[in-house]
Design a protein around this motif. Structure first.
Motif, PDB file in Angstrom:
ATOM      1  N   MET A  83      43.519  33.434  43.116  1.00 55.40           N
ATOM      2  CA  MET A  83      42.438  34.051  44.219  1.00 55.40           C
ATOM      3  C   MET A  83      41.647  35.047  43.410  1.00 55.40           C
ATOM      4  SD  MET A  83      44.807  34.863  47.135  1.00 55.40           S
ATOM      5  CE  MET A  83      43.771  35.930  47.954  1.00 55.40           C
TER       6      MET A  83
ATOM      7  N   ALA B  76      38.188  37.896  43.809  1.00 59.43           N
ATOM      8  CA  ALA B  76      37.632  38.558  45.097  1.00 59.43           C
ATOM      9  C   ALA B  76      36.178  38.465  44.876  1.00 59.43           C
ATOM     10  CB  ALA B  76      37.777  40.083  44.733  1.00 59.43           C
TER      11      ALA B  76
ATOM     12  N   VAL C 102      36.206  44.198  48.966  1.00 62.54           N
ATOM     13  CA  VAL C 102      36.215  43.006  48.729  1.00 62.54           C
ATOM     14  C   VAL C 102      35.715  42.256  49.995  1.00 62.54           C
ATOM     15  CG1 VAL C 102      37.945  40.874  48.403  1.00 62.54           C
ATOM     16  CG2 VAL C 102      38.605  42.976  47.454  1.00 62.54           C
TER      17      VAL C 102
ATOM     18  N   TRP D   2      37.828  36.791  49.715  1.00 64.09           N
ATOM     19  CA  TRP D   2      38.569  36.159  48.791  1.00 64.09           C
ATOM     20  C   TRP D   2      38.337  34.652  48.550  1.00 64.09           C
ATOM     21  CZ3 TRP D   2      41.305  38.972  45.198  1.00 64.09           C
ATOM     22  CH2 TRP D   2      41.851  40.056  45.635  1.00 64.09           C
TER      23      TRP D   2
ATOM     24  N   THR E 130      41.877  39.701  40.809  1.00 63.71           N
ATOM     25  CA  THR E 130      42.624  38.531  41.138  1.00 63.71           C
ATOM     26  C   THR E 130      43.929  38.646  41.698  1.00 63.71           C
ATOM     27  OG1 THR E 130      43.643  38.398  39.190  1.00 63.71           O
ATOM     28  CG2 THR E 130      41.633  37.280  39.069  1.00 63.71           C
TER      29      THR E 130
ATOM     30  N   TRP F 158      47.424  33.644  49.383  1.00 65.12           N
ATOM     31  CA  TRP F 158      46.345  33.057  50.197  1.00 65.12           C
ATOM     32  C   TRP F 158      46.856  33.254  51.614  1.00 65.12           C
ATOM     33  CZ3 TRP F 158      41.480  32.275  49.403  1.00 65.12           C
ATOM     34  CH2 TRP F 158      40.805  31.483  50.327  1.00 65.12           C
TER      35      TRP F 158
ATOM     36  N   SER G 262      39.027  35.455  53.733  1.00 62.43           N
ATOM     37  CA  SER G 262      39.499  34.308  53.076  1.00 62.43           C
ATOM     38  C   SER G 262      38.202  33.201  53.328  1.00 62.43           C
ATOM     39  CB  SER G 262      40.735  33.506  53.504  1.00 62.43           C
ATOM     40  OG  SER G 262      41.886  34.472  53.238  1.00 62.43           O
TER      41      SER G 262
END
Ligand SMILES: [Zn+2]
Length: 76
Positions: free
Chosen positions: A5, A7, A25, A28, A50, A56, A63
């Motif tokens: 992941m 940002a 953020v 993601w 990261t 997740w 997301s």
């Protein structure tokens, strides 16, 4: 294939005043390996924060939907 992941931040590059990544953020994304190009095609900052891909779903509102769909298809 490993996934990570990464940002995407608010205000990045918008005014040129932001020299370093902010801490807000916005989204993601998921990248393959530890690269900086999201699976949805967005180019992210190499120095952006990261997270392991196991995280997740921890922030569903943040997301990227496209990354999520592609990621889940690849790991299924
Ligand atoms: Zn994405």
């Amino acid at each position: 294939m490993r996934h990570t992941m990464r940002a995407e931040y608010e205000h990045v590059g918008a005014s040129g005043e932001e020299e370093s990544p902010g801490h807000e953020v916005r989204t993601w994304h998921m990248v393959r390996g530890d690269g900086n190009v999201a699976m949805c095609g967005r180019v992210l900052q190499p120095e952006a924060e990261t997270r392991p891909d196991g995280d997740w779903g921890t922030w569903p509102k943040l997301s990227c939907h496209t990354c999520g769909a592609l990621y889940l298809r690849e790991v299924a």
